[in-house]
Design a protein around this motif. Structure first.
Motif, PDB file in Angstrom:
ATOM      1  N   ALA A   1       3.551  -9.133  -4.657  1.00  0.00           N
ATOM      2  CA  ALA A   1       3.720  -8.180  -5.756  1.00  0.00           C
ATOM      3  C   ALA A   1       2.567  -7.175  -5.769  1.00  0.00           C
ATOM      4  O   ALA A   1       2.770  -5.971  -5.980  1.00  0.00           O
ATOM      5  CB  ALA A   1       3.795  -8.917  -7.092  1.00  0.00           C
TER       6      ALA A   1
ATOM      7  N   GLU B   1       3.959 -15.177  -3.704  1.00  0.00           N
ATOM      8  CA  GLU B   1       4.769 -14.242  -4.475  1.00  0.00           C
ATOM      9  C   GLU B   1       3.889 -13.249  -5.220  1.00  0.00           C
ATOM     10  O   GLU B   1       4.168 -12.047  -5.255  1.00  0.00           O
ATOM     11  CB  GLU B   1       5.666 -15.004  -5.460  1.00  0.00           C
ATOM     12  CG  GLU B   1       6.788 -15.793  -4.821  1.00  0.00           C
ATOM     13  CD  GLU B   1       6.313 -17.075  -4.142  1.00  0.00           C
ATOM     14  OE1 GLU B   1       7.063 -17.623  -3.316  1.00  0.00           O
ATOM     15  OE2 GLU B   1       5.166 -17.520  -4.427  1.00  0.00           O
ATOM     16  N   ARG B   2       2.804 -13.742  -5.804  1.00  0.00           N
ATOM     17  CA  ARG B   2       1.890 -12.870  -6.555  1.00  0.00           C
ATOM     18  C   ARG B   2       1.160 -11.925  -5.600  1.00  0.00           C
ATOM     19  O   ARG B   2       0.928 -10.758  -5.917  1.00  0.00           O
ATOM     20  CB  ARG B   2       0.884 -13.730  -7.326  1.00  0.00           C
ATOM     21  CG  ARG B   2       0.037 -12.970  -8.313  1.00  0.00           C
ATOM     22  CD  ARG B   2       0.844 -12.412  -9.463  1.00  0.00           C
ATOM     23  NE  ARG B   2       0.008 -11.570 -10.308  1.00  0.00           N
ATOM     24  CZ  ARG B   2      -0.250 -10.292 -10.060  1.00  0.00           C
ATOM     25  NH1 ARG B   2       0.291  -9.710  -8.993  1.00  0.00           N
ATOM     26  NH2 ARG B   2      -1.019  -9.603 -10.857  1.00  0.00           N
TER      27      ARG B   2
ATOM     28  N   ASN C   1       2.917  -4.811  -2.789  1.00  0.00           N
ATOM     29  CA  ASN C   1       3.984  -3.839  -3.052  1.00  0.00           C
ATOM     30  C   ASN C   1       3.492  -2.694  -3.936  1.00  0.00           C
ATOM     31  O   ASN C   1       3.888  -1.541  -3.742  1.00  0.00           O
ATOM     32  CB  ASN C   1       5.182  -4.527  -3.715  1.00  0.00           C
ATOM     33  CG  ASN C   1       6.002  -5.336  -2.724  1.00  0.00           C
ATOM     34  OD1 ASN C   1       5.983  -5.077  -1.531  1.00  0.00           O
ATOM     35  ND2 ASN C   1       6.725  -6.332  -3.219  1.00  0.00           N
ATOM     36  N   LYS C   2       2.633  -3.014  -4.897  1.00  0.00           N
ATOM     37  CA  LYS C   2       2.055  -1.963  -5.744  1.00  0.00           C
ATOM     38  C   LYS C   2       1.266  -0.969  -4.887  1.00  0.00           C
ATOM     39  O   LYS C   2       1.372   0.247  -5.056  1.00  0.00           O
ATOM     40  CB  LYS C   2       1.132  -2.570  -6.797  1.00  0.00           C
ATOM     41  CG  LYS C   2       1.826  -3.275  -7.933  1.00  0.00           C
ATOM     42  CD  LYS C   2       0.794  -3.745  -8.951  1.00  0.00           C
ATOM     43  CE  LYS C   2       1.422  -4.534 -10.080  1.00  0.00           C
ATOM     44  NZ  LYS C   2       0.415  -4.997 -11.057  1.00  0.00           N
TER      45      LYS C   2
END
Length: 231
Positions: free
Chosen positions: A107, A103-104, A110-111
């Motif tokens: 993230a 999940e991290r 995605n950035k």
């Protein structure tokens, strides 16, 4: 995005590799345990993003980034939080503390994806707004580059074909890229330079722009395919 991972720990690389396989936003091109070999690779290949460990022998991740002339986006990976401030001073996309969860990882990716999209949107807007001045006899027209379909040579003249009109200019084909940007146009025949964005179909001997058939010269065929990434 094309990316690589650099970490002296094999298990850490395996984690990044597994996560990259589960995400369709990144294409992991290579992994490196030796920073020096990674630098050699980065100096010859175009990479969008690096997953980079900070604590490594010989040269750490922060030093590695500082050696690069062209700096890709960076997501730092480390077991230590004390490098966070220094990493952000290098405009790192993110800072992942090991052990890294999927999940991290997502993230952070995605950035990077959002940053690339924002840059592309800005470039597109700038490109859409770009204009050139085209002199035809006593008149000079300001024309949007995005509206130019193709340029056709006939004798000592060149016809600039636009979406809504044609402009006749006295110009040599060899000087045409002083008029239109080479980044968006390509020569496909001794008498034709075309706007890449307006191609609707390509065949072996011709292509179609705005319903018009444009011949592809045999001497330009391979360079055109290479330019368009067609192999």
């Amino acid at each position: 995005m094309n990316c690589i991972a650099i970490d002296d720990e094999p298990k850490a690389l395996e984690v990044i590799e597994r996560y990259c396989q589960k995400s369709d936003q990144v294409n992991l091109k290579a992994t490196f345990r030796e920073p020096v070999k990674a630098i050699e690779y980065l100096n010859r290949e175009k990479i969008d993003l690096i997953f980079l460990d900070i604590n490594m022998p010989d040269i750490n991740g922060i030093q590695l980034i500082q050696t690069l002339a062209a700096k890709p986006m960076v997501i730092f990976t480390t077991a230590y939080s004390n490098y966070a401030v220094e990493s952000y001073n290098l405009n790192a996309i993110d800072y992942l503390l090991k052990p890294i969860t999927f999940e991290r990882f997502l993230a952070a990716v995605n950035k990077a994806t959002n940053l690339v999209a924002a840059k592309n949107n800005t470039a597109t807007r700038d490109d859409e707004a770009a204009t050139v001045f085209i002199k035809s006899g006593p008149q000079t027209y300001q024309v949007k580059v995005a509206d130019i379909l193709y340029l056709e040579k006939d004798g000592n003249y060149i016809t600039v074909h636009l979406k809504d009109k044609q402009i006749l200019i006295r110009e040599n084909m060899s000087d045409i890229f002083d008029l239109v940007p080479a980044a968006g146009f390509v020569r496909v025949h001794k008498s034709y330079v075309i706007a890449i964005r307006h191609i609707t179909m390509i065949e072996v001997h011709q292509l179609i722009i705005n319903g018009e058939k444009i011949p592809i010269g045999s001497t330009y065929r391979e360079s055109l395919r290479a330019r368009l990434g067609m192999g």
